[in-house]
Design a protein around this motif. Structure first.
Motif, mmCIF file in Angstrom:
data_model
loop_
_atom_site.group_PDB
_atom_site.id
_atom_site.type_symbol
_atom_site.label_atom_id
_atom_site.label_comp_id
_atom_site.label_asym_id
_atom_site.label_seq_id
_atom_site.Cartn_x
_atom_site.Cartn_y
_atom_site.Cartn_z
ATOM 1 N N ALA A 139 15.493 -6.428 42.004
ATOM 2 C CA ALA A 139 16.296 -5.205 41.867
ATOM 3 C C ALA A 139 17.769 -5.548 41.735
ATOM 4 O O ALA A 139 18.492 -4.938 40.930
ATOM 5 N N LEU A 140 18.239 -6.524 42.487
ATOM 6 C CA LEU A 140 19.633 -6.957 42.398
ATOM 7 C C LEU A 140 19.937 -7.535 41.019
ATOM 8 O O LEU A 140 20.971 -7.231 40.419
ATOM 9 N N ALA A 141 19.028 -8.324 40.485
ATOM 10 C CA ALA A 141 19.210 -8.888 39.142
ATOM 11 C C ALA A 141 19.204 -7.791 38.078
ATOM 12 O O ALA A 141 19.984 -7.838 37.122
ATOM 13 N N ALA A 142 18.346 -6.788 38.253
ATOM 14 C CA ALA A 142 18.312 -5.677 37.291
ATOM 15 C C ALA A 142 19.616 -4.881 37.336
ATOM 16 O O ALA A 142 20.143 -4.482 36.287
ATOM 17 N N LEU A 143 20.143 -4.649 38.521
ATOM 18 C CA LEU A 143 21.424 -3.943 38.636
ATOM 19 C C LEU A 143 22.559 -4.749 38.020
ATOM 20 O O LEU A 143 23.433 -4.192 37.350
ATOM 21 N N ALA A 144 22.536 -6.057 38.238
ATOM 22 C CA ALA A 144 23.557 -6.909 37.631
ATOM 23 C C ALA A 144 23.439 -6.879 36.109
ATOM 24 O O ALA A 144 24.446 -6.795 35.393
ATOM 25 N N GLY A 145 22.230 -6.916 35.592
ATOM 26 C CA GLY A 145 22.028 -6.824 34.143
ATOM 27 C C GLY A 145 22.497 -5.498 33.583
ATOM 28 O O GLY A 145 23.120 -5.446 32.519
ATOM 29 N N PHE A 146 22.215 -4.413 34.287
ATOM 30 C CA PHE A 146 22.691 -3.096 33.864
ATOM 31 C C PHE A 146 24.211 -3.062 33.853
ATOM 32 O O PHE A 146 24.828 -2.537 32.923
ATOM 33 N N GLY A 147 24.815 -3.619 34.894
ATOM 34 C CA GLY A 147 26.274 -3.634 34.975
ATOM 35 C C GLY A 147 26.911 -4.422 33.848
ATOM 36 O O GLY A 147 27.922 -4.010 33.284
ATOM 37 N N VAL A 148 26.316 -5.550 33.503
ATOM 38 C CA VAL A 148 26.849 -6.359 32.409
ATOM 39 C C VAL A 148 26.609 -5.674 31.061
ATOM 40 O O VAL A 148 27.486 -5.637 30.203
ATOM 41 N N ALA A 149 25.417 -5.114 30.877
ATOM 42 C CA ALA A 149 25.079 -4.492 29.590
ATOM 43 C C ALA A 149 25.967 -3.294 29.286
ATOM 44 O O ALA A 149 26.386 -3.094 28.144
ATOM 45 N N PHE A 150 26.246 -2.482 30.290
ATOM 46 C CA PHE A 150 27.053 -1.285 30.073
ATOM 47 C C PHE A 150 28.498 -1.475 30.475
ATOM 48 O O PHE A 150 29.284 -0.526 30.414
ATOM 49 N N ASP A 151 28.875 -2.681 30.870
ATOM 50 C CA ASP A 151 30.246 -3.025 31.235
ATOM 51 C C ASP A 151 30.833 -1.983 32.177
ATOM 52 O O ASP A 151 31.867 -1.389 31.918
ATOM 53 N N VAL A 152 30.135 -1.758 33.292
ATOM 54 C CA VAL A 152 30.476 -0.657 34.186
ATOM 55 C C VAL A 152 31.780 -0.860 34.930
ATOM 56 O O VAL A 152 32.351 0.095 35.443
ATOM 57 N N LEU A 153 32.291 -2.069 35.002
ATOM 58 C CA LEU A 153 33.553 -2.310 35.682
ATOM 59 C C LEU A 153 34.701 -2.537 34.714
ATOM 60 O O LEU A 153 35.760 -3.018 35.096
ATOM 61 N N GLU A 154 34.482 -2.163 33.479
ATOM 62 C CA GLU A 154 35.524 -2.320 32.482
ATOM 63 C C GLU A 154 36.677 -1.386 32.805
ATOM 64 O O GLU A 154 36.500 -0.191 32.993
ATOM 65 N N GLY A 155 37.829 -1.934 32.880
ATOM 66 C CA GLY A 155 39.029 -1.143 33.115
ATOM 67 C C GLY A 155 39.554 -0.600 31.803
ATOM 68 O O GLY A 155 38.918 -0.713 30.747
ATOM 69 N N PRO A 156 40.715 0.014 31.852
ATOM 70 C CA PRO A 156 41.310 0.512 30.620
ATOM 71 C C PRO A 156 41.645 -0.653 29.691
ATOM 72 O O PRO A 156 41.869 -1.769 30.150
ATOM 73 N N PRO A 157 41.666 -0.386 28.389
ATOM 74 C CA PRO A 157 41.978 -1.472 27.451
ATOM 75 C C PRO A 157 43.378 -1.997 27.674
ATOM 76 O O PRO A 157 44.295 -1.251 28.001
ATOM 77 N N LEU A 158 43.539 -3.298 27.510
ATOM 78 C CA LEU A 158 44.845 -3.910 27.676
ATOM 79 C C LEU A 158 45.672 -3.708 26.424
ATOM 80 O O LEU A 158 45.156 -3.683 25.310
ATOM 81 N N ALA A 159 46.972 -3.570 26.619
ATOM 82 C CA ALA A 159 47.871 -3.448 25.482
ATOM 83 C C ALA A 159 47.874 -4.794 24.754
ATOM 84 O O ALA A 159 48.008 -5.844 25.361
ATOM 85 N N CYS A 160 47.705 -4.733 23.488
ATOM 86 C CA CYS A 160 47.613 -5.935 22.689
ATOM 87 C C CYS A 160 48.807 -5.996 21.760
ATOM 88 O O CYS A 160 49.142 -5.033 21.089
#
Length: 109
Positions: free
Chosen positions: A84-105
């Motif tokens: 279950a922990l691995a599945a949650l980690a995979g979900f988090g990576v796949a949907f980039d759930v901790l992605e912050g706002p885009p950085l100014a480029c």
């Protein structure tokens, strides 16, 4: 095994899982603060709240379940919680759930 010992182990397991949930929330806090308070050009990143917080909280709880099962030498339960922990980690990576706002480029990005 008597009832007191079994009750103590049950309470200890619940406390470990609750501590894991709190640890997951605390680990989420910097991302949540960054995405909700200081979003890019004032825009708020709601996916940090709606996806990031539950994934981090449930991940902490799954880690607590894994540790409690390993401490009790319940190998199948530990394997299930680790899955279950691995599945949650995979979900988090796949949907980039901790992605912050885009950085100014700058130029050349």
């Amino acid at each position: 095994m008597d009832n007191r010992s079994e009750a103590f182990r049950g309470v200890a397991g619940c406390l470990v899982v609750a501590a894991g949930g709190v640890a997951g929330m605390l680990a989420w806090t910097p991302y949540g603060r960054h995405g909700l308070v200081s979003g890019f050009e004032g825009a708020k990143e709601w996916n940090v709240l709606w996806l990031g917080l539950p994934v981090m909280t449930l991940g902490g709880m799954a880690a607590g379940l894994t540790l409690a099962a390993l401490a009790g030498r319940k190998w199948r339960r530990a394997l299930g919680a680790a899955t279950a922990l691995a599945a949650l980690a995979g979900f988090g990576v796949a949907f980039d759930v901790l992605e912050g706002p885009p950085l100014a480029c700058g130029p050349g990005c």
